[in-house]
Enzyme design. Structure first.
Site, short mmCIF file in Angstrom:
data_model
loop_
_atom_site.label_atom_id
_atom_site.label_comp_id
_atom_site.label_asym_id
_atom_site.label_seq_id
_atom_site.Cartn_x
_atom_site.Cartn_y
_atom_site.Cartn_z
N LYS A 12 34.21 93.58 9.48
CA LYS A 12 35.48 94.33 9.38
C LYS A 12 35.46 95.19 8.11
O LYS A 12 34.40 95.66 7.72
CB LYS A 12 36.67 93.38 9.47
CG LYS A 12 36.56 92.50 10.73
CD LYS A 12 37.82 91.78 11.10
CE LYS A 12 37.58 90.99 12.39
NZ LYS A 12 38.75 90.31 12.89
N HIS A 94 37.80 96.78 19.85
CA HIS A 94 38.33 95.63 19.11
C HIS A 94 39.85 95.72 19.07
O HIS A 94 40.41 96.81 18.94
CB HIS A 94 37.75 95.60 17.69
CG HIS A 94 38.01 94.30 17.01
ND1 HIS A 94 39.24 94.01 16.47
CD2 HIS A 94 37.24 93.19 16.83
CE1 HIS A 94 39.21 92.78 15.97
NE2 HIS A 94 38.01 92.26 16.18
N GLU A 96 41.89 95.17 16.82
CA GLU A 96 42.44 95.84 15.62
C GLU A 96 42.43 97.36 15.81
O GLU A 96 43.32 98.06 15.31
CB GLU A 96 41.65 95.40 14.38
CG GLU A 96 42.03 93.98 13.97
CD GLU A 96 40.92 93.16 13.36
OE1 GLU A 96 39.91 93.73 12.90
OE2 GLU A 96 41.05 91.92 13.34
N SER A 210 38.59 83.16 15.30
CA SER A 210 38.57 81.98 14.43
C SER A 210 37.41 81.03 14.70
O SER A 210 37.54 79.81 14.54
CB SER A 210 39.91 81.23 14.51
OG SER A 210 40.95 82.05 13.99
O1 G3H Z 1 35.51 90.55 15.67
C1 G3H Z 1 35.78 89.39 15.35
C2 G3H Z 1 37.04 88.82 15.68
O2 G3H Z 1 38.09 89.69 15.44
C3 G3H Z 1 37.27 87.44 15.16
O3 G3H Z 1 37.66 87.45 13.81
O4 G3H Z 1 36.59 85.27 13.35
O5 G3H Z 1 38.02 86.37 11.64
O6 G3H Z 1 39.02 85.38 13.71
P1 G3H Z 1 37.85 86.03 13.06
#
Ligand code: G3H
Length: 247
Positions: A12, A94, A96, A210
């Site tokens: 990210k 994604h 987001e 998660s």
């Molecule tokens: O791209 C990955 C996902 O959005 C999962 O993120 O593992 O921080 O919940 P996370």
């Protein structure tokens, strides 16, 4: 049909030159299961550093790419620029991007087609919000995201589907193995009826939301979970355990 286990690390908007080099070094020294395909996705600014720092058995992905070829698109990155840097994958769709940047199903499908046409493989994300799950619309939402993709593409061989329930992303609230398996199976069923049995059997469907070193094993034993897309935990040493969690 056996499907190769796939683990993606989505950094990210995190990292620095130093921290990305450190993650690369840690992975270089680790004993990684060679049967797992590993892809890491740093912010676009660090794609070159990542390509130079990670060993060649770890592929690099962009977190996004535009659907137009090079030109006057301030702030965007093209598929041919990814290819120029030796970047073989991109994440697309994604949640987001869908929620914060208003990317709709059609735009995500169009970008997926552009990436595939340009020789870049795609981790295609789909998943429902908490509200949609509570309204029992999970399968309907995921199917409609896949339907938009089906309208744009015919070759699914360079796609990995990431099922990422929005309520599980970055919340510490992981989907139970049964919840994830149920949706993965539904995706496979949809592909069987709407695309082909061959695509349905061969495509990797990975889970994201998660995932960490403590919960990955109970998810990876599910028959339709072929790996993970990992956010926060991909920045930490536990990422190695997740890569090695296929049994
Ligand atoms: O791209 C990955 C996902 O959005 C999962 O993120 O593992 O921080 O919940 P996370």
């Amino acid at each position: 049909m056996s499907r190769r286990f796939f683990v993606g690390g989505n950094f990210k908007m995190n990292g620095t030159v130093a921290s990305i080099k450190e993650i690369a070094q840690n992975l270089k020294q680790a004993n990684l299961d060679p049967k797992t395909e590993v892809v890491v996705a740093p912010p676009s600014l660090y794609l070159s550093v990542a390509r130079e720092s990670f060993p060649s058995n770890i592929q690099i992905a962009a977190q996004n790419v535009f659907d137009k070829s090079n030109g006057a698109y301030t702030g965007e990155v093209s598929v041919s620029q990814l290819v120029d840097l030796g970047i073989s994958w991109t994440i697309l769709g994604h949640s987001e991007r869908r929620t914060i940047f208003n990317e709709d199903d059609k735009f995500v499908a169009s970008k997926t087609k552009a990436a595939l046409d340009g020789g870049v493989k795609v981790i295609f994300c789909c998943g429902e919000s908490l509200e949609q799950r509570e309204q029992e619309k999970t399968i309907e939402v995921v199917n409609s995201q896949l339907k938009a993709l089906k309208e744009k593409i015919s070759d699914w061989s360079n796609i990995v589907i990431a099922y990422e329930p929005i309520w599980a992303i970055g919340t510490g609230k992981v989907a139970s193995p049964e919840q994830a398996q149920e949706v993965h199976l539904a995706i496979r069923e949809w592909l069987k009826t709407q695309v082909s049995a061959k695509v349905s059997e061969g495509i990797r469907i990975i889970y994201g939301g998660s995932v960490n070193e403590n919960n990955c094993k109970s998810l990876s034993v599910q028959s339709d979970i072929d790996g993970f897309l990992v956010g926060g935990a991909s920045l930490k040493p536990g990422f190695i355990d997740i890569i090695n969690s296929n049994q």
